[in-house]
Structure formats: structure tokens, C-alpha cells
Motif scaffolding. Structure first.
Motif: not given
Length: 668
Positions: A24, A26, A365, A369, A499, A503
């Protein structure tokens, strides 16, 4: 097997990297997320994937883009994995053609097929593969669809389908490449056609590379002769523009052949939302409203109840259980006091704020995103231009809300050295998550009815001070031209829960890790300094070494409203890590079974002094990790020292104005 992952910014490169390697990294829905190469191992395969920064061209205009050119010049690899955004194919193909000119085996991952279809764009993948002479696998990196097939394709022994150039640059350029090929014969193992085209485009890294092979004067003469020959032929005046034009002509022919467009039923969702959030009048109020909502969620609706519950558990059942265990095993009073008054009080006092930290990171986050952060940069561009920067500089500052260290590193995406250095120096003004426990502690004590408003004022204050300093510095010590602001606005996307959680966890785990290591060790040292003094061990805390150290600093802060040795000692440890301020206070004010930390602070601070203290924490010397990162990015002791000095001066003056000005108008 070494595979290099290359593509434009915001094409889903990092998401693809995560799916292919199982690791994983960023992920953010804006350009500039990857600012240095990252390496992972393919799941179940003997192959490594190297994730390079997103670039629009191999001719770098910023520091992070130079990583890619240097990689091609200095590193070896077996295959290129070029990821394309199917919804932005024309723009992406400029890089693809340059990669093809490098001549290495290549596979293309055609990402965001779902987005392209939603926009009414249909792509004939087989025709595109034939025209580019490259294997292509359609994927949706966000969900992982097609990634396994792409992994199989790219980890096979990929062969070049053809050595023929995709673009014919005409007699002048092709002839110059032939002459350069003869001149460099046997002197380099890099593809001369690629070297020549990059040299003609003005790539400084290629220029420096060729200087190690042929004379500088010869290089300049060669470039000038090609430029003159091109001009005399009447084809074009600029080498760079001519090369771009020839590539663009080829790309347009490819696009016309492989794509068909259906009429969209209505304007894309991104356009409809952008009419509001990027409006020149509504953009900034919308941003502030979202911040206010974030702080209400963090400090009022959800964060405080969770933190209070965790504090009750740590100070109640957990502490009682540890105390009972220590009594059962018969440890000495010294060890008992060290564990309960030092480690549990220090580390536990920091850990109680974990729920608020994770709520804040979850919200950040979500904004990242979703694609909103790129809009914030665009909205702020007009203001940023006025202060001597551009909107792109606001992205590192926004990252700095989580942690100043990656925010400073993200400044590598800024093109001009002047703006990059200025952004590095100003990003520590952004209120990072490490300061959050301090705010939570004080607003919970002194501003119970206005928690979100007070914290929002601190975040906005940090931004305003950074802008004022940017204007001042750009007019004095950082004079120079600002760069043009160009940023891609990605489509809005609904982040996947997995996700989003990864994050959030990736950001928040650093806080927990620091509490379990750095704060743990610091709590032991702080308690020992509070336990011992010139008179020996187990002294009254006011006679301890910690009190002596804090007492030296106390008179300095007297005009700011917190001139006690306790505040001085806390601020000193805060240089090592801002969270250490809370652990220090928990140890200093530890009174078992008598009073909470907040209750004791109420006797040491007034509301005005508390706000002055929080402002000072916001602006004074960055933590040790941030200072080290500033030095790493600037490679200058002068600028590192300057960043520490001016921050302390600004923090002191502003806290002084707030406290003394507040007293003058009757606040307390």
C-alpha cells in the motif's frame, strides 16, 4: 525482472501499483502524489515493480519529474509498464510516444475504461495496440478489474513488436539523428534517437549526460545547426514546438482511428459539482464550510465522546489493572511510579486522542480520494498568485495538515526553485495532526461551546500567516518570476471503503507508532527529570531538574500568558515532537485519584492564555523530523536555520499581540 511503471499524473498509477504488488502506497486523487520512485514485488511472481513519479513528458520541468529522466539514464530495467487514462487519451499519448522512442519493451495498461464509457468514449483496444505496436490490457485500477491479466502480460518475456519509429520528424530532424548516431557510435548504450530528440526538446538532464561523452561546445554547435537548418527550410522556427507538432499530428490520427464518441445524455457530474465548488465567489466559503464540518465531526459530534470514553478506560480500568499487577509482582516503588506516573500517564495521555486523529485523517482521505483537493488548489490560485506563488503550492500545504514532513516533500512537484523553496519554508505553518492533541485538550477545557470554531480559527490563522509571509518574502528575499499554474482536475470519484480505510490507517498509524516508541522513550526521560533534582531522587517536582530547565524558559513566555516552568518544559519537549507536549503535561500534572489534567490546567491558564498558548504551538519551531526534512530538501543549513528562527519570532510576536491585546480590551 525489473519493470518500470510510468504514466501521467493522476492516471491511477499508484492504485495500480498497490493492486499488482499487494503493498500500500499513498493514493490521492491529484497530481504529484508520487514524488520519488517506490519499489514493490509482484504478487506471486519473481519481478519487481518500480513506481516512478507521474510526468506529462520526459523533459522535466520540476524536481520530481527529473527522477524519471535520471532513472532512464542511470538505471537498468527489463520492461516499461505505461499506464494511460482512457478518458484523456490524447494528452497521455505524448508520453507514450516518448517512451516508445526509448526503444525498451513496453506494455500499456489502459486505465479508467469505465470513466471513458461514462463520458461516451469508446476505444478500439486492438486497433490502438496495432498502431502503437505495443500490447495493451484494459484495466480499472481503482477496483482491480483487469489487473491480474495485466500482471501476467507484463511479467512475461515481452518482445519488441517493431523497431520502426512511430513518428517521422522530417528530413532535418531525422538527418540530425543520423549524424548524432554516427558521432555517439560505441560511446553509449542508451538509444541515440531518444537522446537526440530529448536534446532537441531542451532536456537539461540529457544535455548533462552528453557532456560526459562529447564536448559542450560541440553539443551547442550541433543544436544550433539543427535549429538553423530547420528555420532555413521554412518548416518551423522552434525545435521544441516542431517536435511537439509532429507528435500531436500522429496522436490525432491515432485518436481518430481508434475512438468513437457517443453523445452524453447530460453534463458529467464533475462539471455540475464544479459549477459550485470552483466558483470564484463560492469556492473559498465552500472550502471553509467543509473544514468546519470536519472539525465539528472531530471535536464535537463524534471525536470527543470517543476520546472521553478512551480516557476513562485508560485512567480507570487499565491503570487500576496495571497497578494491581505491579503490586502482585512486588515491584519497587520507583518502578511502580515510573510505569504509572511516567509511561502510563505520558503515553496514555497521548493515545486518548487517537479517535480524533483518525476521524480527521478519514475526512482528509475522503477529500483527497474524491478529487476535491485539486479543486481547492485551483480555487486558491488567484490568491496564491497575488502572494507570489501559484495554486500548485497549496497542495503541499494541504498535505501538511496531516503531517508537515510529506507536505514539504510534495513541494518537489513545483517547477521553479524559488517557489519550491518558499513552499518548503511555509508548509510548517500548516497545523499538522501532531498539534491536534494540544488543541483538543485546551478547547475541551476552555472553549467547550465553541470547540470547532476555535480549532478552525487556528487552521485558518496558519494559512493566513503563511500567505502574508509568502507575500513579504516574494517581495524581498525571494524575488523572481512565478510559474504558470497548470493542474489537471480529475473526475470526482466515490472512494472504495477499503482504499479509504487503508489511506486513513496509513496516515494514523504513524501517530500510534510514535506514541509507542518516541513518546514512550520521551515519557521515561521526562519522568526521570521530574523525579530527580540537585537534592537527589524522589524530590518535590518544583525542585526537580525538569523544573529547573523549564524555569530558565519561563520568563521568556511570561508576556504571552504562560510564564510557568511547566509550560517552558512542555514547549522544549515539543520541539522533538508536538505530541510530547501532552505527554509532558500529563506527567507534570499527574495527581493520582485527585484531579484530571484539564482540571489542573484550569488553575494554570486563563482562556486568553490558553488561546495564546495554542497559537504559539501552531507557529513556533517545527518538530525535529520537519526540520530534518527541510534540510534534506534544501541542502542548506542557512535556510534550515532561517525556517526555525522566523517561525519562533512570528509565533512569539503573534501570541504577544493576542494576549496583551486581549488584556487591553478586557478579556481574560
Amino acid at each position: 525482472m525489473e519493470i518500470a511503471l510510468v504514466g501521467n499524473p493522476n492516471t491511477g498509477k499508484t492504485s495500480l501499483f498497490n493492486h499488482l504488488t499487494g503493498s500500500y502506497e499513498y493514493v490521492g486523487n491529484w497530481s504529484g502524489v508520487t514524488v520519488e520512485k517506490k519499489v514493490g514485488v509482484f504478487k506471486g511472481k519473481d519481478a519487481r515493480l518500480i513506481d516512478l513519479p507521474g510526468v506529462y513528458t520526459l523533459n522535466p520541468i520540476s524536481k520530481d519529474e527529473g527522477v524519471v529522466t535520471n532513472f532512464f539514464l542511470q538505471e537498468s530495467f527489463d520492461t516499461l509498464l505505461n499506464i494511460l487514462d482512457a478518458s484523456q487519451l490524447k494528452r497521455n499519448l505524448h508520453l507514450t510516444i516518448q517512451l516508445h522512442e526509448y526503444g525498451a519493451p513496453m506494455v500499456i495498461g489502459l486505465n479508467m475504461i469505465d470513466v471513458a464509457k461514462m463520458r461516451g468514449i469508446d476505444i478500439d483496444v486492438e486497433k490502438l495496440s496495432a498502431l502503437l505496436e505495443t500490447p495493451i490490457a484494459p484495466v480499472v485500477a481503482r477496483t482491480g478489474k483487469g489487473c491480474d491479466y495485466l500482471a501476467e502480460m507484463v511479467t512475461e518475456d515481452v518482445q519488441l513488436k517493431s523497431q520502426s519509429p512511430l513518428v517521422d520528424y522530417g528530413e532535418v530532424i531525422e538527418g540530425a539523428i543520423q549524424r548524432l548516431t554516427q558521432r555517439l557510435s560505441g560511446k553509449t548504450n542508451k538509444p541515440v534517437r531518444w537522446l537526440g530528440l530529448q536534446l532537441f526538446e531542451g532536456n537539461p538532464y540529457i544535455h548533462s549526460y552528453l557532456q560526459g561523452i562529447i564536448d559542450e561546445r560541440e553539443i551547442l554547435t550541433f543544436i544550433q545547426s539543427v535549429r538553423s537548418e530547420l528555420k532555413n527550410s521554412g518548416v518551423a522556427d522552434s525545435l521544441e514546438q516542431y517536435i511537439y507538432k509532429k507528435r500531436n499530428e500522429k496522436i490525432e490520427k491515432i485518436i481518430a482511428t481508434v475512438t468513437s464518441n457517443r453523445h452524453a445524455k447530460k453534463a458529467p457530474l464533475s462539471e455540475r459539482i464544479d459549477r459550485i465548488v470552483t466558483n470564484k465567489f463560492l469556492g473559498i466559503p465552500v472550502f471553509l464550510l467543509l473544514l468546519y464540518f470536519m472539525f465539528m465531526l472531530t471535536f464535537d459530534w463524534l471525536g470527543f465522546p470517543l476520546s472521553d470514553a478512551l480516557e476513562d478506560f485508560i485512567s480507570g480500568p487499565l491503570t487500576a489493572s496495571i497497578a494491581a499487577f505491579l503490586s502482585a509482582v512486588g515491584v519497587s516503588e520507583f518502578i511502580r511510579a515510573l510505569i504509572l506516573e511516567g509511561i502510563v500517564a505520558g503515553v496514555g495521555g497521548v493515545l486518548v486522542f487517537v479517535p480524533q486523529i483518525f476521524i480527521l485523517f478519514f475526512f482528509i482521505s475522503l477529500l483527497e480520494d474524491s478529487g476535491y483537493m485539486a479543486r481547492v488548489a485551483m480555487v486558491m490560485d488567484r490568491l496564491m498568485e497575488w502572494i507570489g506563488l501559484n495554486g500548485k503550492a497549496f497542495i503541499p500545504m494541504m498535505i501538511g495538515f496531516g503531517c508537515n514532513v510529506p507536505g514539504i516533500m510534495a513541494a518537489r512537484t513545483i517547477e521553479t526553485p524559488k517557489e519550491r523553496l518558499l513552499t518548503v519554508l511555509l508548509t510548517p505553518m500548516m497545523s499538522c495532526s501532531a498539534r491536534l492533541p494540544v488543541y483538543a485538550l485546551f478547547v475541551g477545557m476552555f472553549f467547550l461551546q465553541y470547540k470547532a470554531v476555535v480549532v478552525l480559527s487556528l487552521y485558518v490563522l496558519g494559512i493566513l500567516i503563511a500567505f502574508i509571509l509568502a507575500k513579504l518574502f516574494s517581495k524581498t528575499i525571494f524575488k523572481g518570476e512565478t510559474s504558470l499554474f497548470v493542474i489537471e482536475l480529475p473526475p470526482y470519484r466515490l472512494p472504495h471503503i477499503r482504499s479509504l480505510w487503508r489511506s486513513t490507517w496509513d496516515k494514523g498509524k504513524g501517530f500510534i507508532k510514535k506514541a509507542g516508541t518516541f513518546i514512550f522513550a520521551g515519557s521515561v526521560v521526562i519522568w526521570l527529570l521530574s523525579y530527580a533534582g540537585p537534592g537527589g531522587a524522589d524530590v518535590n517536582m518544583d525542585d526537580s531538574f525538569l523544573a529547573i530547565i523549564g524555569g530558565v524558559l519561563a520568563p521568556i513566555f511570561e508576556p504571552l500568558g504562560f510564564g510557568t516552568w511547566q509550560a517552558g518544559a512542555s514547549l522544549l519537549t515539543g520541539f522533538l515532537a508536538k505530541e510530547a507536549i501532552i505527554s509532558t503535561m500529563n506527567i507534570i500534572y499527574f495527581v493520582p485519584d485527585e484531579a484530571s489534567l484539564q482540571g489542573l490546567l484550569a488553575t494554570a491558564y486563563t482562556p486568553l492564555a490558553a488561546y495564546s498558548f495554542m497559537v504559539f504551538i501552531l507557529l513556533y519551531i517545527p518538530c525535529l523530523a520537519t526540520v530534518a526534512t527541510i534540510y534534506k530538501e534544501t541542502q542548506s543549513k542557512k535556510w534550515t536555520g532561517f525556517s526555525m528562527s522566523y517561525a519562533f519570532i512570528i509565533a512569539y510576536l503573534l501570541a504577544l499581540i493576542i494576549y496583551q491585546g486581549g488584556k487591553l480590551i478586557g478579556l481574560s
